[in-house]
Design an enzyme around this catalytic site. Sequence first.
Site, PDB file in Angstrom:
ATOM      1  N   ASP A 146      -7.406  -2.448  14.445  1.00  0.00           N
ATOM      2  CA  ASP A 146      -8.782  -2.803  14.071  1.00  0.00           C
ATOM      3  C   ASP A 146      -8.820  -4.015  13.137  1.00  0.00           C
ATOM      4  O   ASP A 146      -9.830  -4.288  12.501  1.00  0.00           O
ATOM      5  CB  ASP A 146      -9.483  -1.603  13.416  1.00  0.00           C
ATOM      6  CG  ASP A 146      -8.779  -1.124  12.145  1.00  0.00           C
ATOM      7  OD1 ASP A 146      -7.757  -1.738  11.753  1.00  0.00           O
ATOM      8  OD2 ASP A 146      -9.248  -0.150  11.528  1.00  0.00           O
ATOM      9  N   HIS A 186      -7.147  -4.493  10.352  1.00  0.00           N
ATOM     10  CA  HIS A 186      -6.984  -4.297   8.906  1.00  0.00           C
ATOM     11  C   HIS A 186      -5.680  -4.911   8.413  1.00  0.00           C
ATOM     12  O   HIS A 186      -4.692  -4.965   9.138  1.00  0.00           O
ATOM     13  CB  HIS A 186      -7.110  -2.821   8.495  1.00  0.00           C
ATOM     14  CG  HIS A 186      -5.989  -1.926   8.904  1.00  0.00           C
ATOM     15  ND1 HIS A 186      -6.156  -0.842   9.734  1.00  0.00           N
ATOM     16  CD2 HIS A 186      -4.674  -1.924   8.582  1.00  0.00           C
ATOM     17  CE1 HIS A 186      -5.010  -0.215   9.892  1.00  0.00           C
ATOM     18  NE2 HIS A 186      -4.090  -0.846   9.215  1.00  0.00           N
ATOM     19  N   GLU A 220      -9.641  -1.658   5.375  1.00  0.00           N
ATOM     20  CA  GLU A 220     -10.281  -1.254   6.629  1.00  0.00           C
ATOM     21  C   GLU A 220     -11.543  -2.078   6.885  1.00  0.00           C
ATOM     22  O   GLU A 220     -12.057  -2.732   5.972  1.00  0.00           O
ATOM     23  CB  GLU A 220     -10.634   0.238   6.536  1.00  0.00           C
ATOM     24  CG  GLU A 220      -9.427   1.156   6.377  1.00  0.00           C
ATOM     25  CD  GLU A 220      -8.650   1.359   7.674  1.00  0.00           C
ATOM     26  OE1 GLU A 220      -8.627   0.453   8.524  1.00  0.00           O
ATOM     27  OE2 GLU A 220      -8.061   2.440   7.843  1.00  0.00           O
ATOM     28  N   ASP A 258       0.821  -1.214   0.000  1.00  0.00           N
ATOM     29  CA  ASP A 258       0.000   0.000   0.000  1.00  0.00           C
ATOM     30  C   ASP A 258       0.856   1.265   0.000  1.00  0.00           C
ATOM     31  O   ASP A 258       2.081   1.207   0.169  1.00  0.00           O
ATOM     32  CB  ASP A 258      -0.959   0.001   1.211  1.00  0.00           C
ATOM     33  CG  ASP A 258      -0.285  -0.422   2.511  1.00  0.00           C
ATOM     34  OD1 ASP A 258       0.968  -0.412   2.573  1.00  0.00           O
ATOM     35  OD2 ASP A 258      -0.991  -0.750   3.477  1.00  0.00           O
TER      36      ASP A 258
HETATM   37  N1  GLP Z   1      -1.144  -0.017   6.137  1.00  0.00           N
HETATM   38  C1  GLP Z   1      -0.340  -0.363   7.247  1.00  0.00           C
HETATM   39  C2  GLP Z   1      -0.583  -1.818   7.582  1.00  0.00           C
HETATM   40  O1  GLP Z   1      -0.132  -2.615   6.503  1.00  0.00           O
HETATM   41  C3  GLP Z   1       0.158  -2.187   8.844  1.00  0.00           C
HETATM   42  O2  GLP Z   1      -0.011  -3.553   9.124  1.00  0.00           O
HETATM   43  C4  GLP Z   1      -0.345  -1.344   9.983  1.00  0.00           C
HETATM   44  C5  GLP Z   1       0.269  -1.682  11.325  1.00  0.00           C
HETATM   45  O3  GLP Z   1       1.425  -0.970  11.540  1.00  0.00           O
HETATM   46  P1  GLP Z   1       2.401  -1.187  12.774  1.00  0.00           P
HETATM   47  O4  GLP Z   1       3.192  -2.386  12.442  1.00  0.00           O
HETATM   48  O5  GLP Z   1       3.233   0.041  12.810  1.00  0.00           O
HETATM   49  O6  GLP Z   1       1.560  -1.377  13.973  1.00  0.00           O
HETATM   50  O7  GLP Z   1      -0.037  -0.001   9.656  1.00  0.00           O
HETATM   51  C6  GLP Z   1      -0.565   0.528   8.446  1.00  0.00           C
HETATM   52  O8  GLP Z   1      -1.897   0.839   8.653  1.00  0.00           O
END
Ligand code: GLP
Length: 276
Positions: free
Chosen positions: A139, A141, A146, A70
């Site tokens: 959440d 995702h 989402e 993404d």
């Molecule tokens: N789009 C990304 C996700 O792909 C990722 O899994 C999430 C968690 O991030 P973190 O590992 O910093 O908790 O963050 C973002 O929202």
Amino acid sequence: MRVIITEKNIGDWAAVYVAKKILAAKPTAEKPFVLGLPTGGTPLAMYKRLIQFHKDGILSFENVITFNMDEYVGLSPANDQSYHYYMYENFFKHIDMKEENINILNGLATDYKKECEDYEAKIKSVGGIDLFLGGIGPDGHIAFNEPGSSLSSRTRDKELTMDTIIANARFFGGDIDKVPKLSLTVGVGTILDAKEVLIMVNGHNKARALHHAVEQGVNHMWTISALQLHPKGIIVSDEAACTELKVGTYRYFKDIEKANLDTDLLIQELYKSCGK
Ligand SMILES: N[C@@H]1[C@@H](O)[C@H](O)[C@@H](COP(=O)(O)O)O[C@@H]1O
């Protein structure tokens, strides 16, 4: 689904898994290995260890093609909060990836639809993704899919929820107004099409998401739960993220994976198998 719960570093566990897969595939320019890659705080330890494997001469990325999950809409690659920037800083500039093998959605594209369709087509043209790596949001995702995202969704633009904007504000000086409100993201269906999917989960704030991923039914409100539909899904989790699991679930996975939890040992074995 395999659930690996380790007291050791989950990034190390994931790195060993990735290394073994690439080494076993013996990729060539004609038959490259295709990796799906995440960003965020969670995968940093994995990238660090993969860089170490590369520096120690046991792993090359010369014949690896990558597709990132993404990107934020509106951030240029030079913006230090873009996922482009993250990937080069934390991984690509330290290894032997070929520039032409790196694929990241363009957050500055004006025609989102075309950008996303081209991305899907490119994945298809290289034979699909061999191993998709990921993390999850609090959440549940996966990528930026989402709650409420279709479980058969493909790459598209997706608005971020307030939960995600708040969770990711820590990377934008804590200012929620600075967090982009729109992203381009692979779909849940795109991820499920990969031959294997490995998701890293850590920290207490991911505990509810892990509970839904492992113990509840498949539900579009927790898009990570779609992993239950994948024939080769793996979750690697730290102890803190297990807080909401039943004792029975926790013990079950600890028991059946007991030979695979000591990452220090797994790293030693990997080096040994490479003659180091
Ligand atoms: N789009 C990304 C996700 O792909 C990722 O899994 C999430 C968690 O991030 P973190 O590992 O910093 O908790 O963050 C973002 O929202």
